[in-house]
Design an enzyme around this catalytic site. Sequence first.
Site, PDB file in Angstrom:
ATOM      1  N   GLU A 110     100.077  76.088  -8.053  1.00 17.65           N
ATOM      2  CA  GLU A 110     100.421  76.276  -9.477  1.00 17.65           C
ATOM      3  C   GLU A 110      99.358  77.007 -10.288  1.00 17.65           C
ATOM      4  OE1 GLU A 110     101.469  72.330 -10.807  1.00 17.65           O
ATOM      5  OE2 GLU A 110     103.104  72.176  -9.364  1.00 17.65           O
ATOM      6  N   ASN A 114     101.490  77.733  -3.298  1.00 19.13           N
ATOM      7  CA  ASN A 114     102.674  76.970  -3.689  1.00 19.13           C
ATOM      8  C   ASN A 114     102.825  76.964  -5.211  1.00 19.13           C
ATOM      9  OD1 ASN A 114     104.792  74.989  -2.826  1.00 19.13           O
ATOM     10  ND2 ASN A 114     103.559  73.489  -3.945  1.00 19.13           N
ATOM     11  N   HIS A 137     112.144  73.250  -8.113  1.00 19.13           N
ATOM     12  CA  HIS A 137     112.614  72.201  -9.025  1.00 19.13           C
ATOM     13  C   HIS A 137     113.590  72.880  -9.981  1.00 19.13           C
ATOM     14  CE1 HIS A 137     109.677  69.326  -7.597  1.00 19.13           C
ATOM     15  NE2 HIS A 137     108.701  70.181  -7.803  1.00 19.13           N
ATOM     16  N   GLU A 193     109.621  71.642  -2.533  1.00 14.66           N
ATOM     17  CA  GLU A 193     109.767  70.428  -3.360  1.00 14.66           C
ATOM     18  C   GLU A 193     111.153  70.369  -3.977  1.00 14.66           C
ATOM     19  OE1 GLU A 193     106.542  70.104  -6.210  1.00 14.66           O
ATOM     20  OE2 GLU A 193     105.051  70.765  -4.753  1.00 14.66           O
ATOM     21  N   ASP A 209     114.480  69.813  -5.652  1.00 12.16           N
ATOM     22  CA  ASP A 209     115.366  68.863  -6.335  1.00 12.16           C
ATOM     23  C   ASP A 209     116.151  69.653  -7.376  1.00 12.16           C
ATOM     24  OD1 ASP A 209     113.359  69.090  -8.346  1.00 12.16           O
ATOM     25  OD2 ASP A 209     112.580  67.083  -7.947  1.00 12.16           O
TER      26      ASP A 209
HETATM   27  O1  G3I Z   1      99.406  55.237  -8.956  1.00 13.87           O
HETATM   28  C1  G3I Z   1      99.389  55.044 -10.362  1.00 13.87           C
HETATM   29  C2  G3I Z   1      99.557  53.597 -10.701  1.00 13.87           C
HETATM   30  O2  G3I Z   1      98.466  52.881 -10.202  1.00 13.87           O
HETATM   31  C3  G3I Z   1      99.677  53.459 -12.216  1.00 13.87           C
HETATM   32  O3  G3I Z   1      99.910  52.124 -12.539  1.00 13.87           O
HETATM   33  C4  G3I Z   1     100.793  54.332 -12.745  1.00 13.87           C
HETATM   34  C5  G3I Z   1     100.896  54.272 -14.260  1.00 13.87           C
HETATM   35  O4  G3I Z   1     101.313  55.495 -14.793  1.00 13.87           O
HETATM   36  O5  G3I Z   1     100.556  55.648 -12.378  1.00 13.87           O
HETATM   37  C6  G3I Z   1     100.507  55.843 -10.974  1.00 13.87           C
HETATM   38  O6  G3I Z   1     100.244  57.194 -10.709  1.00 13.87           O
HETATM   39  C7  G3I Z   1     101.320  58.064 -10.926  1.00 13.87           C
HETATM   40  C8  G3I Z   1     101.623  58.774  -9.618  1.00 13.87           C
HETATM   41  O7  G3I Z   1     102.589  59.760  -9.819  1.00 13.87           O
HETATM   42  C9  G3I Z   1     102.124  57.835  -8.529  1.00 13.87           C
HETATM   43  O8  G3I Z   1     103.346  57.260  -8.898  1.00 13.87           O
HETATM   44  C10 G3I Z   1     100.922  59.053 -11.982  1.00 13.87           C
HETATM   45  O9  G3I Z   1     100.787  58.421 -13.226  1.00 13.87           O
HETATM   46  C11 G3I Z   1     101.932  60.155 -12.082  1.00 13.87           C
HETATM   47  O10 G3I Z   1     101.419  61.175 -12.938  1.00 13.87           O
HETATM   48  C12 G3I Z   1     102.173  60.765 -10.718  1.00 13.87           C
HETATM   49  O11 G3I Z   1     103.170  61.754 -10.846  1.00 13.87           O
HETATM   50  C13 G3I Z   1     103.236  62.681  -9.802  1.00 13.87           C
HETATM   51  C14 G3I Z   1     103.027  64.078 -10.349  1.00 13.87           C
HETATM   52  O12 G3I Z   1     103.171  65.017  -9.285  1.00 13.87           O
HETATM   53  C15 G3I Z   1     101.655  64.238 -10.969  1.00 13.87           C
HETATM   54  O13 G3I Z   1     101.337  65.560 -11.224  1.00 13.87           O
HETATM   55  C16 G3I Z   1     104.597  62.578  -9.136  1.00 13.87           C
HETATM   56  O14 G3I Z   1     104.700  61.326  -8.479  1.00 13.87           O
HETATM   57  C17 G3I Z   1     104.791  63.692  -8.132  1.00 13.87           C
HETATM   58  O15 G3I Z   1     106.122  63.723  -7.712  1.00 13.87           O
HETATM   59  C18 G3I Z   1     104.480  65.022  -8.775  1.00 13.87           C
HETATM   60  O16 G3I Z   1     104.601  66.033  -7.800  1.00 13.87           O
HETATM   61  C19 G3I Z   1     104.381  67.364  -8.266  1.00 13.87           C
HETATM   62  C20 G3I Z   1     103.770  68.139  -7.117  1.00 13.87           C
HETATM   63  O17 G3I Z   1     102.604  67.506  -6.654  1.00 13.87           O
HETATM   64  C21 G3I Z   1     103.466  69.575  -7.524  1.00 13.87           C
HETATM   65  N1  G3I Z   1     104.646  70.216  -8.065  1.00 13.87           N
HETATM   66  C22 G3I Z   1     105.319  69.511  -9.140  1.00 13.87           C
HETATM   67  C23 G3I Z   1     105.662  68.079  -8.714  1.00 13.87           C
HETATM   68  C24 G3I Z   1     106.416  67.368  -9.812  1.00 13.87           C
HETATM   69  O18 G3I Z   1     105.622  67.166 -10.940  1.00 13.87           O
END
Ligand code: G3I
Length: 302
Positions: A127, A169, A206, A235, A237
């Site tokens: 990104e 990516n 996405h 990725e 969806d």
């Molecule tokens: O693990 C913590 C947890 O301990 C905490 O209690 C909770 C409270 O918010 O957060 C948890 O972490 C979260 C994590 O996902 C695991 O669930 C983060 O806040 C959250 O920001 C994170 O989001 C991820 C996101 O990337 C962050 O940038 C998504 O799961 C994930 O699907 C998403 O994936 C990205 C790719 O890496 C890159 N391309 C876009 C894609 C979608 O955003």
Amino acid sequence: ESTLGAAAAQSDRYFGVAIASGRLGDSVYTNIANREFNSVTAENEMKIDATQPQRGQFNFTAGDRVYNWAVQNGKQVRGHTLAWHSQQPGWMQSLSGGELRQAMIDHINGVMTHYRGRIVEWDVVNEAFADGGSGARRDSNLQRTGNDWIEVAFRTARAADPAAKLCYNDYNVENWNAAKTQAMYAMVRDFKQRGVPIDCVGFQAHFNEGNPYNSNFRTTLESFAALGVDVSVTELDIQGASPTTYANVTNDCLAVARCVGITVWGVRDSDSWRSHHTPLLFNNDGSKKPAYDAVLNALNGG
Ligand code: G3I
């Protein structure tokens, strides 16, 4: 064939899924994931904040949990991701200039050494281009270390694990006419011309109201492949999970010889980062959605 992975394997492609380590205790989830997919990407567990929470202290506990689950179940693994403006640990967010440049290099070396020879392809840089019509690089602390940060990342990665395919990516780069797509294309062409080691380009795909699917996605995949890189859908969806759109994306990949595989970004809608979009192939109860049948049918040549 009766599963996505086996159906994709008929044309030597993979069909993958993003796996979240926290869900590996859910047997509905793991049964579907194990049955249907033959490639795994860790949804968050191999990112910078997860793998190097303190400077110089690497932690592969969660990443290895996903990796080991995948390999024990016969799946290949995509690495995601080594250099990114997002999900940086606090210590990295506060770095700049030469210190940050060195920290990026050290991070790539640390993670790729741990997984050396065991990851088929790595999203080395994620990104790096700006949204909108500028075609510019995204402003970030990494970009501010110098425009060459991306090629430095790729050269570092090649040396750290020569067996891994090295990918760039990004998202919203599926439409051939988008400025972001053209900027990414110019970078990859330049890298190939100058011998910067890049092997593959990942299109996150996405799709939603802001980034609708366009049938010129096939042109995009073909155009990048013609530069001499593999391409993949990394990725996937789709907001609303239209069966037609899922089939179109699948057929676009199948139409391009160098499109090596498709990864969907989660198992059930309830596992999605955008669960309110109901964008995936399985319902919350684990049953197959119409989009699943559309993808399987396309993979089987229908
Ligand atoms: O693990 C913590 C947890 O301990 C905490 O209690 C909770 C409270 O918010 O957060 C948890 O972490 C979260 C994590 O996902 C695991 O669930 C983060 O806040 C959250 O920001 C994170 O989001 C991820 C996101 O990337 C962050 O940038 C998504 O799961 C994930 O699907 C998403 O994936 C990205 C790719 O890496 C890159 N391309 C876009 C894609 C979608 O955003």
